[in-house]
Design an enzyme around this catalytic site. Structure first.
Site, PDB file in Angstrom:
ATOM      1  N   ASP A 282     -47.616  87.474  22.629  1.00  0.00           N
ATOM      2  CA  ASP A 282     -48.057  86.678  23.764  1.00  0.00           C
ATOM      3  C   ASP A 282     -49.516  87.052  24.065  1.00  0.00           C
ATOM      4  O   ASP A 282     -50.096  87.953  23.443  1.00  0.00           O
ATOM      5  CB  ASP A 282     -47.128  86.903  24.979  1.00  0.00           C
TER       6      ASP A 282
HETATM    7  C1  GLC Z   1     -49.035  82.817  28.322  1.00  0.00           C
HETATM    8  C2  GLC Z   1     -47.524  82.710  28.384  1.00  0.00           C
HETATM    9  C3  GLC Z   1     -46.926  82.095  27.168  1.00  0.00           C
HETATM   10  C4  GLC Z   1     -47.882  81.077  26.595  1.00  0.00           C
HETATM   11  C5  GLC Z   1     -49.085  81.833  26.079  1.00  0.00           C
HETATM   12  C6  GLC Z   1     -50.155  80.905  25.502  1.00  0.00           C
HETATM   13  O1  GLC Z   1     -49.442  84.037  28.866  1.00  0.00           O
HETATM   14  O2  GLC Z   1     -46.812  83.891  28.678  1.00  0.00           O
HETATM   15  O3  GLC Z   1     -45.675  81.543  27.544  1.00  0.00           O
HETATM   16  O4  GLC Z   1     -47.267  80.358  25.544  1.00  0.00           O
HETATM   17  O5  GLC Z   1     -49.666  82.649  27.081  1.00  0.00           O
HETATM   18  O6  GLC Z   1     -50.694  80.112  26.499  1.00  0.00           O
END
Ligand code: GLC
Length: 642
Positions: A282
């Site tokens: 993430d």
């Molecule tokens: C964010 C979220 C995740 C998302 C990613 C990309 O922090 O936790 O769900 O897909 O970053 O935007």
């Protein structure tokens, strides 16, 4: 490239390595020509300075230079199809090997045409409709040049303090598993190389929906049995449905952060579940290993993530900055880098990106594919099916034809209340507010008053609302939480209505006309303190682009409500977390704990002194405009053993 490859494949076929697939032969040949740095580049995902912000500010990078050096495997959050096309052109034409970039985005509940938030859609219990919404979202995303969505979110949760319940499928692992599989099927279709199929991403692995105290990113600690019973099933079902990617969660899992958790990623995900796609971290989760206290610096963070076989790093670039040193120092083998990079290239091959890097996107395709009539119609249908009728005293709903309506509240006229969190490429100009839906369905019968703001009173708001209610036959209040108040980094310590909204409701109730509440929210709310002021309560969630029309469809009786809750609505905050499938305990409760108020005596049961264990509205609850009677039940005879 293609011609060389065909000859190479024929050579292989005759030389007896036929057991390898065409994809494996292609990728192994390509990797044989890649440098270690280029492999680490494929394992690196970046966000452009002009990109959509979905996480904390990162270190600026010279993205064009990295692309030309062949050191960018993926890019997320690009805002326009034109920008996607030009970045892809740069990669294909200017880098040494011309490996196409994989573009990802959070297409969570629709792309341009937004569907209800996922927690709302789950209340439809309609797998076909949910699958269809993913399919329609994929068609729009693919037309933009996006080949990868960071969805479905498969995190089971029974804690509405956590803002991200809005993105999931509620508290039940079985239903969550069914919905996760349906969304993967919708996004990926039958064949990933179809240019309307996009990669699904199973997130957030794992157990992100069980943070201590409902506070986002917080610690998760549970027995393996609890994990396998209650949290694993949706991830597992999505993987079994063929999901091509998985995203790690921010939380630690039994003391080891998911992005460095070898048991989670190697043992469970890749070995036990047999996952063959690739895992992405993430947003900044790799360098967050430092804050977690398991890495002293970025190099150790890269080491721990690589050791756990986290295949791709989102945004932070530590693999590129430290990967070569980790290999030369013998801490990480080049063979394991190859294994991780290969997973990514195989997925790109399955997508058809090597065949045609521009198969996704293109101005002409974009103009043709987005905002289709089918998408608007499906958004309205799914929104209707997602709404839940929680109360309807004296059949106040549906409204009779001709009634004058006072439409009151902070969410009656704002498109933001329809869209919820993760707005992707929503078009507010095409979003139908509740006021617009009412005016279209009940022409010249609606007067609109804001009454109050989300958390604060508005000068004269209550008196305006009371006056409007006096001059109408029915008062319809649109209350709840704003779209911004759900989703990521949106945990709250109370899910009660804000005081100014309670005051507005009480004042309108005193007028004596029937009171209907339309609840716009991304999470279950605690309504026991206000429920007596409400004659009819329709939970509309954040219903998407066609939200206002879908609400009018139900309030008018053109359609009957059919949604059923997939998360309990607590009576009060103190009951949270609350779930329907709780254990019996050795002392199951038969009521509240205080047996009498004068001489204090208590029941020795698993309950609270002053509050029942039961939620105000339980999982599975939902009314409609008709009544049902169930009788003459028959249990099928035990199947004869043949
Ligand atoms: C964010 C979220 C995740 C998302 C990613 C990309 O922090 O936790 O769900 O897909 O970053 O935007």
């Amino acid at each position: 490239m293609r011609k060389v490859f065909v000859i190479f494949v024929l050579g292989c076929l005759f030389s007896g390595c036929a057991r390898k697939t065409e994809a494996e032969i292609f990728v192994d040949d390509l990797m044989g020509r890649m440098t270690l740095r280029e492999k680490l580049g494929q394992m690196s995902q970046f966000v452009p300075q002009t990109g959509v912000v979905t996480g904390p500010e990162g270190e600026p990078v010279d993205l064009d230079a990295l692309i030309k050096a062949g050191e960018v495997g993926s890019i997320l959050n690009v805002k326009t199809p034109q920008e996607i096309e030009s970045l892809q052109r740069l990669a294909v034409d200017s880098s040494r090997l011309g490996i196409p970039i994989l573009f990802g985005h959070d297409v969570i509940h629709g792309c341009n045409v937004l569907f209800p938030i996922n927690l709302a859609s789950s209340c439809s219990w309609d797998m076909d409709a949910i699958r269809k919404s993913a399919e329609l979202a994929a068609a729009e995303a693919a037309a933009m040049g996006i080949a990868w969505t960071f969805s479905p979110m498969c995190d089971v949760s029974a804690d509405p303090r956590w803002g991200r319940v809005s993105e999931g499928a509620g508290e039940d692992p079985y239903l969550g598993a069914k919905i996760a599989a349906a969304m993967v099927e919708g996004y990926q279709g039958k064949d990933l190389s179809d240019s309307s199929s996009i990669l699904a991403c199973v997130k957030h692995f794992a157990a992100y929906g069980a943070p201590e105290a409902g506070r986002d990113y917080n610690t998760v600690d549970m027995s393996e049995r609890m994990f396998r019973d209650r949290y694993l099933p949706p991830y597992k079902a999505a993987i079994e449905a063929g999901a091509a990617t998985v995203m790690t969660s921010f939380n630690d899992f039994n003391a080891i952060p998911a992005s460095a958790n070898e048991w989670l990623l190697k043992k469970l995900l890749k070995e036990e579940l047999g996952f063959e796609g690739f895992v992405v971290s993430d947003y900044k989760a790799v360098t967050e290993l430092i804050a977690h206290g398991v890495a002293a610096d970025a190099k150790e963070a890269a080491f721990k993530a690589l050791r756990a076989h986290l295949d791709m790093e989102m945004v932070t670039g530590t693999y590129l900055n430290h990967g070569e040193d980790l290999v030369s120092e013998g801490l990480i083998s080049e063979a394991s880098i190859d294994e991780m990079c290969r997973r990514i290239l195989l997925v790109k091959y399955e997508l058809g990106l090597f065949d045609d890097p521009f198969r996704y996107g293109g101005a002409q395709r974009y103009a043709m594919a987005i905002n289709s009539q089918a998408a608007f119609e499906h958004s309205r249908k799914l929104a209707r099916e997602s709404m839940v009728l929680l109360k309807n005293e004296n059949d106040v709903l549906p409204l009779d034809s001709g009634e004058k309506i006072a439409l009151i509240g902070p969410f009656a006229s704002t498109p933001r209340a329809m869209i919820g969190s993760w707005t992707a490429f929503r078009d507010y100009d095409r979003t139908v507010t509740i006021e617009e839906g009412f005016n279209a369905r009940f022409p010249s019968r609606v007067s609109v008053v804001q009454g109050c703001d989300v958390f604060t009173p508005v000068d004269g708001g209550i008196s305006d609302a009371v006056r409007a209610a006096r001059n109408a036959d029915v008062a319809v209040l649109v209350l709840g939480f704003h779209g911004h108040l759900s989703g990521e980094a949106a945990s709250v310590t109370s899910v009660e209505l804000p005081q100014c909204q309670k005051d507005l409701l009480a004042a309108v109730k005193k007028v004596g006309k029937p009171v209907v509440v339309l609840l716009t929210t991304g999470r279950p709310m605690a309504l026991e303190s206000v429920i007596d002021d409400i004659d009819a309560l329709l939970l509309v969630w954040h219903p998407g682009t066609e939200g206002g029309n879908a609400v009018a469809d139900l309030v008018s009786g053109d359609h009957s409500p059919s949604g059923h809750l997939t998360m309990c609505f607590p009576r009060c905050d103190g009951q949270i977390p609350i779930r329907y499938n709780h254990k019996n305990t050795g002392r199951p409760a038969t009521g509240i704990g205080l047996k009498s108020f004068d001489n204090i005596s208590k029941s020795f049961q698993s309950c609270y002194l002053l509050t029942p264990n039961s939620p105000l509205y339980s999982f599975g609850y939902g009314l409609s405009y008709t009544t049902f009677e169930y009788n003459n039940f028959e249990m099928p005879k035990a199947l004869d053993k043949d």
